[in-house]
Design an enzyme around this catalytic site. Structure first.
Site, PDB file in Angstrom:
ATOM      1  N   LYS A  98      10.427  -9.715  -2.038  1.00  0.00           N
ATOM      2  CA  LYS A  98      10.217 -10.039  -0.619  1.00  0.00           C
ATOM      3  C   LYS A  98       8.735 -10.250  -0.381  1.00  0.00           C
ATOM      4  O   LYS A  98       7.962  -9.296  -0.255  1.00  0.00           O
ATOM      5  CB  LYS A  98      10.730  -8.932   0.308  1.00  0.00           C
ATOM      6  CG  LYS A  98      10.813  -9.459   1.746  1.00  0.00           C
ATOM      7  CD  LYS A  98      10.519  -8.441   2.815  1.00  0.00           C
ATOM      8  CE  LYS A  98       9.077  -8.232   3.127  1.00  0.00           C
ATOM      9  NZ  LYS A  98       8.368  -9.363   3.753  1.00  0.00           N
ATOM     10  N   GLU A 122       0.319   0.266  -3.768  1.00  0.00           N
ATOM     11  CA  GLU A 122      -1.047  -0.266  -3.920  1.00  0.00           C
ATOM     12  C   GLU A 122      -1.510  -0.637  -2.531  1.00  0.00           C
ATOM     13  O   GLU A 122      -0.982  -1.582  -1.940  1.00  0.00           O
ATOM     14  CB  GLU A 122      -1.056  -1.506  -4.831  1.00  0.00           C
ATOM     15  CG  GLU A 122      -0.547  -1.272  -6.234  1.00  0.00           C
ATOM     16  CD  GLU A 122      -1.430  -0.344  -7.043  1.00  0.00           C
ATOM     17  OE1 GLU A 122      -2.616  -0.199  -6.702  1.00  0.00           O
ATOM     18  OE2 GLU A 122      -0.912   0.244  -8.003  1.00  0.00           O
ATOM     19  N   CYS A 143      -8.224  -6.515  -1.282  1.00  0.00           N
ATOM     20  CA  CYS A 143      -8.184  -5.052  -1.342  1.00  0.00           C
ATOM     21  C   CYS A 143      -9.436  -4.520  -2.023  1.00  0.00           C
ATOM     22  O   CYS A 143      -9.866  -3.405  -1.761  1.00  0.00           O
ATOM     23  CB  CYS A 143      -6.941  -4.596  -2.080  1.00  0.00           C
ATOM     24  SG  CYS A 143      -6.735  -5.406  -3.664  1.00  0.00           S
ATOM     25  N   GLU A 150     -10.813   0.034   6.913  1.00  0.00           N
ATOM     26  CA  GLU A 150     -10.653  -1.275   6.284  1.00  0.00           C
ATOM     27  C   GLU A 150     -10.563  -2.341   7.372  1.00  0.00           C
ATOM     28  O   GLU A 150      -9.653  -2.302   8.209  1.00  0.00           O
ATOM     29  CB  GLU A 150      -9.380  -1.304   5.424  1.00  0.00           C
ATOM     30  CG  GLU A 150      -9.248  -2.604   4.656  1.00  0.00           C
ATOM     31  CD  GLU A 150      -7.958  -2.696   3.843  1.00  0.00           C
ATOM     32  OE1 GLU A 150      -6.876  -2.459   4.394  1.00  0.00           O
ATOM     33  OE2 GLU A 150      -8.051  -3.026   2.639  1.00  0.00           O
TER      34      GLU A 150
HETATM   35  P1  NAD Z   1       1.240  -5.321   5.210  1.00  0.00           P
HETATM   36  O1  NAD Z   1       1.293  -3.870   4.945  1.00  0.00           O
HETATM   37  O2  NAD Z   1       1.227  -5.798   6.605  1.00  0.00           O
HETATM   38  O3  NAD Z   1       2.503  -6.054   4.517  1.00  0.00           O
HETATM   39  C1  NAD Z   1       2.773  -5.970   3.137  1.00  0.00           C
HETATM   40  C2  NAD Z   1       4.239  -6.309   2.887  1.00  0.00           C
HETATM   41  O4  NAD Z   1       5.057  -5.273   3.436  1.00  0.00           O
HETATM   42  C3  NAD Z   1       4.723  -7.601   3.552  1.00  0.00           C
HETATM   43  O5  NAD Z   1       5.644  -8.248   2.707  1.00  0.00           O
HETATM   44  C4  NAD Z   1       5.409  -7.094   4.818  1.00  0.00           C
HETATM   45  O6  NAD Z   1       6.372  -8.004   5.336  1.00  0.00           O
HETATM   46  C5  NAD Z   1       6.067  -5.833   4.278  1.00  0.00           C
HETATM   47  N1  NAD Z   1       6.387  -4.803   5.279  1.00  0.00           N
HETATM   48  C6  NAD Z   1       5.808  -4.591   6.488  1.00  0.00           C
HETATM   49  N2  NAD Z   1       6.357  -3.510   7.088  1.00  0.00           N
HETATM   50  C7  NAD Z   1       7.290  -3.016   6.227  1.00  0.00           C
HETATM   51  C8  NAD Z   1       8.174  -1.906   6.247  1.00  0.00           C
HETATM   52  N3  NAD Z   1       8.204  -1.050   7.278  1.00  0.00           N
HETATM   53  N4  NAD Z   1       8.993  -1.696   5.196  1.00  0.00           N
HETATM   54  C9  NAD Z   1       8.950  -2.516   4.130  1.00  0.00           C
HETATM   55  N5  NAD Z   1       8.144  -3.600   4.040  1.00  0.00           N
HETATM   56  C10 NAD Z   1       7.321  -3.839   5.077  1.00  0.00           C
HETATM   57  O7  NAD Z   1      -0.030  -5.877   4.408  1.00  0.00           O
HETATM   58  P2  NAD Z   1      -0.671  -7.351   4.413  1.00  0.00           P
HETATM   59  O8  NAD Z   1      -1.372  -7.611   5.708  1.00  0.00           O
HETATM   60  O9  NAD Z   1       0.328  -8.351   3.940  1.00  0.00           O
HETATM   61  O10 NAD Z   1      -1.771  -7.193   3.253  1.00  0.00           O
HETATM   62  C11 NAD Z   1      -3.040  -6.682   3.467  1.00  0.00           C
HETATM   63  C12 NAD Z   1      -3.146  -5.246   2.987  1.00  0.00           C
HETATM   64  O11 NAD Z   1      -2.741  -5.175   1.631  1.00  0.00           O
HETATM   65  C13 NAD Z   1      -4.575  -4.702   3.020  1.00  0.00           C
HETATM   66  O12 NAD Z   1      -4.561  -3.382   3.489  1.00  0.00           O
HETATM   67  C14 NAD Z   1      -5.006  -4.741   1.561  1.00  0.00           C
HETATM   68  O13 NAD Z   1      -6.001  -3.825   1.212  1.00  0.00           O
HETATM   69  C15 NAD Z   1      -3.701  -4.443   0.884  1.00  0.00           C
HETATM   70  N6  NAD Z   1      -3.720  -4.885  -0.503  1.00  0.00           N
HETATM   71  C16 NAD Z   1      -3.797  -3.931  -1.474  1.00  0.00           C
HETATM   72  C17 NAD Z   1      -3.851  -4.311  -2.804  1.00  0.00           C
HETATM   73  C18 NAD Z   1      -3.960  -3.278  -3.886  1.00  0.00           C
HETATM   74  O14 NAD Z   1      -3.672  -3.594  -5.039  1.00  0.00           O
HETATM   75  N7  NAD Z   1      -4.368  -2.058  -3.601  1.00  0.00           N
HETATM   76  C19 NAD Z   1      -3.810  -5.670  -3.149  1.00  0.00           C
HETATM   77  C20 NAD Z   1      -3.728  -6.620  -2.121  1.00  0.00           C
HETATM   78  C21 NAD Z   1      -3.670  -6.210  -0.793  1.00  0.00           C
END
Ligand code: NAD
Length: 496
Positions: free
Chosen positions: A177, A252, A286, A387
C-alpha cells in the site's frame, strides 16, 4: 494534455477496479494542474481480496526454491535498470524530486533487487556441534506468511523495493500500500514484477488512504507482519494496532538529523555536505540534515559560505536542467513549513535566508518554498527539535565536541548523523557517542547503500533494520533443527 493513466489495483494477478467505485488523482507538485495518474480509492473489501490472494499464494511461493525466486527478482532488476530513465521521469512528475535524485531512487530499487536476487542462493543458516554424541544441529530461515508493506511518498520506488525484495526472497507473499501522494512509482514497480514472472497472488497492490486502506490492512487477521515507513505519529498508531495480535512489525519513522562541523573541518566540503543534506529533495528526506551544529571558532565563516551557496540554489521543476531543489509534495506541507518558519521567528532564531513560499511566474503552478536557514538557534527551540520535513535548516553554535555531541543527541529521533573534522580522535568519539543508526564522517547525512543495515534508534525505529542481511532477519523466522542419529533417547542437559 493527454488523459491521465487510470491505474488499478493488482490482486491475484489481475488489474482490477476498487470495490468502492471511487478513485483519486495523483497530481504533479511542480504543476498541480497536471494529473499523472488516477488511482483506486480502496476500501476494506479490496484489502480483504488482496490479503486472501496473498494467503492462497503463500504455500506455493514458500515451496518455490529460493534460487528460482531469485531468478524472478533478477529479471525484475534487469527491467528496472533498462527503464531507469522513464521510471525516473515519472517519479519526478509525481512527487517533484529533481531528475538526478529520481534516477538515484530507481537505482536504489535496482540495487536492492539484484542484492536480494543473490540472497536466493545464500540465506545461509548455521551448522553447529551438538552437546550430545551422534546428534546434528542446524538452523534454517522460514518465511512469515503475508506481509503488509506500507510506504511513504518521498522514496516512492526505493522504499517499496527495499521492503518487497527481501520479503519475497524469504518466501513471503505481500500486499503493498503506497502513499496516496505518490503511488505511480510503486505501481510501476509492480508492473515490472508482473512482467518478470511473479506468480499470481504473490505480489498484491492496493492504493488508498491511510485511515481507510492502511488501517484495514494493518488490522487484518491474516496479515502476519507489517513493514511500515512513514511519520512517527502514524507509526505509533500502527504499533498500537499490531500489539494486540503480537504481529511482527518494523517501523522506520521520522528524523531530525545533525551534522557536527568542528573547528578543524574542511569548511568548503562541510558546506557542500550541508547544502546537499539540508536541501536535497527539498529537505523531505528522513535523513535530511536539518540541524547543523557548528563550532564557534568557524561558525561565522561557515554560516556566511552556507548562506551564500544556499541563496544561489536554483529552485524549480525537477525536470528542468540545472534545477537543484524541487517543490514540496503538497499545499498542506507548504503550509506546515510556513508555520514552522513563523515558530522559528517567534522563538528568536535569526532568519538568514529564505523563509517564504515562492509564487511568482511558473512557481505559481506548484508548491515551491525558498531554501531557508535560521541562525543562532538554541537546541531547545522547536525548530531544532521537531521534524519539519521541508527546506529549513537550523544553525546551532557550540563550544566543543562534547557539547556538539550532546546537542546532536538532544532530540527524540536517531536516524542519521555526521561529523566534519580532520581529527581522527574526534571522529571516533563521535562515532561511539552519537545516538543514531547511521553515521558519516566527512560526508553528509544522506547516501545509504543497500548492503548496509538502514534504520534508526529512539523514536525513529523499533529496533529492526531494513536492507542488507538485517532485512532477512525481519522477513524470516529462525528455525532450530536437531537430528539425533544415536538410535536412543538422549535428553540434552540431563545427559551431560
Ligand atoms: P505518513 O505517516 O503520513 O504515511 C506513511 C504511509 O502510512 C502512507 O502510505 C499512508 O497512507 C499510511 N498511513 C497513514 N495513516 C495510517 C494508519 N493509521 N494506518 C496504516 N497506514 C497509515 O508519512 P509520509 O508523509 O508519507 O512520509 C513522511 C514521513 O516518513 C516523515 O516523517 C519521514 O521522516 C518518514 N520517513 C522515514 C523513513 C525512514 O526510513 N526512517 C524513510 C522515508 C520517510
Amino acid at each position: 494534455m493527454a488523459d491521465p493513466l487510470i491505474c488499478k489495483n493488482y490482486i491475484d494477478g489481475h488489474w482490477v477496479d476498487s470495490a468502492s467505485g471511487r478513485t483519486f488523482e495523483d497530481a504533479n507538485p511542480a504543476d498541480r494542474h497536471e494529473i499523472v495518474g488516477v488511482f483506486q480509492d480502496s476500501n476494506t473489501e479490496d484489502v480483504e481480496r488482496a490479503v486472501r490472494a496473498a494467503l492462497s499464494a503463500s504455500d506455493s511461493w514458500r515451496l518455490t526454491p529460493a534460487p528460482r525466486r531469485g531468478e524472478i527478482l533478477y529479471r525484475a532488476g534487469q527491467l528496472l535498470a533498462a527503464r531507469k530513465e522513464d521510471l525516473a521521469r515519472e517519479m519526478t512528475r509525481e512527487m517533484g524530486k529533481v531528475l538526478a535524485e529520481a534516477q538515484g531512487d530507481v537505482q536504489e530499487a535496482v540495487d536492492m533487487t539484484f542484492y536480494m536476487a543473490g540472497e536466493g542462493r545464500r540465506q545461509f543458516g548455521q551448522t553447529t556441534p551438538s552437546e550430545l554424541p551422534d546428534k546434528f544441529c542446524m538452523t534454517q530461515r522460514a518465511p512469515l506468511g503475508v506481509c503488509a508493506l506500507i510506504t511513504p511518498w518521498n522514496f516512492p520506488m526505493a522504499i517499496p523495493a527495499w521492503k518487497a525484495m527481501p520479503a519475497l526472497i524469504c518466501g513471503n507473499t505481500v500486499v503493498m500500500k503506497p502513499s496516496p501522494e505518490a503511488p505511480r512509482s510503486a505501481y510501476n514497480l509492480v508492473r515490472v514484477l508482473e512482467e518478470a514472472g511473479i506468480p499470481a497472488g504473490v505480489v498484491n497492490f492496493v492504493t488508498g488512504r491511510g485511515p481507510g486502506t492502511g488501517v484495514a490492512l494493518v488490522n487484518h487477521g491474516d496479515v502476519h507482519a507489517v513493514s511500515f515507513t512513514g511519520s512517527t505519529a502514524t507509526g505509533r498508531e500502527v504499533a498500537k494496532s499490531c500489539a494486540g495480535a503480537f504481529k511482527r512489525l518494523t517501523l522506520e519513522m521520522g528524523g531530525k538529523n545533525a551534522i557536527l562541523v568542528m573547528e578543524d573541518a574542511d569548511l568548503n566540503l562541510a558546506v557542500e555536505g550541508a547544502v546537499w543534506g539540508g536541501f536535497g529533495t527539498a529537505g523531505q528526506r528522513c535523513t535530511a540534515a536539518s540541524r547543523l551544529v557548528v563550532h564557534k571558532e568557524v561558525y561565522g565563516a561557515f554560516a556566511a559560505k552556507f548562506v551564500e551557496r544556499t541563496r544561489a540554489l536554483k529552485v524549480g521543476s525537477g525536470l528542468d536542467p540545472g534545477v537543484e531543489v524541487g517543490p514540496l509534495i503538497n499545499e498542506r506541507q507548504l503550509r506546515k513549513v510556513e508555520q514552522y518558519v513563523a515558530v522559528g521567528k517567534d522563538e528568536g532564531a535569526r532568519l538568514l535566508c529564505g523563509g517564504c513560499p515562492l509564487s511568482c511566474g511558473d512557481y505559481d503552478r506548484g508548491w515551491f518554498f525558498a531554501p531557508t536557514i535560521f541562525g543562532d538557534v538554541h537546541p531547545e527551540m522547536r525548530i531544532a527539535q521537531e521534524e519539519i520535513f521541508g527546506p529549513v535548516v537550523a544553525l546551532i553554535p557550540c563550544q566543543s565536541l562534547d557539547e556538539a555531541i550532546a546537542i546532536g543527541n538532544s532530540v527524540s529521533y536517531g536516524l542519521s548523523s555526521a561529523i566534519y573534522t580532520r581529527d581522527v580522535n574526534k571522529a571516533f568519539r563521535a562515532i561511539r557517542d552519537i545516538e543514531s543508526g547511521i553515521f558519516y564522517v566527512n560526508a553528509s547525512t544522506i547516501g545509504a547503500e543497500t548492503h548496509l543495515p538502514f534504520g534508526g534508534v529512539k523514536q525513529t525505529g523499533n529496533g529492526h533494520r531494513e536492507a542488507a542481511l538485517a532485512a532477512l532477519d525481519f522477513y524470516s523466522e529462525w528455525k532450530s533443527i536437531y537430528i539425533d542419529f544415536s538410535g536412543k533417547l538422549q535428553k540434552a542437559q540431563m545427559d551431560t
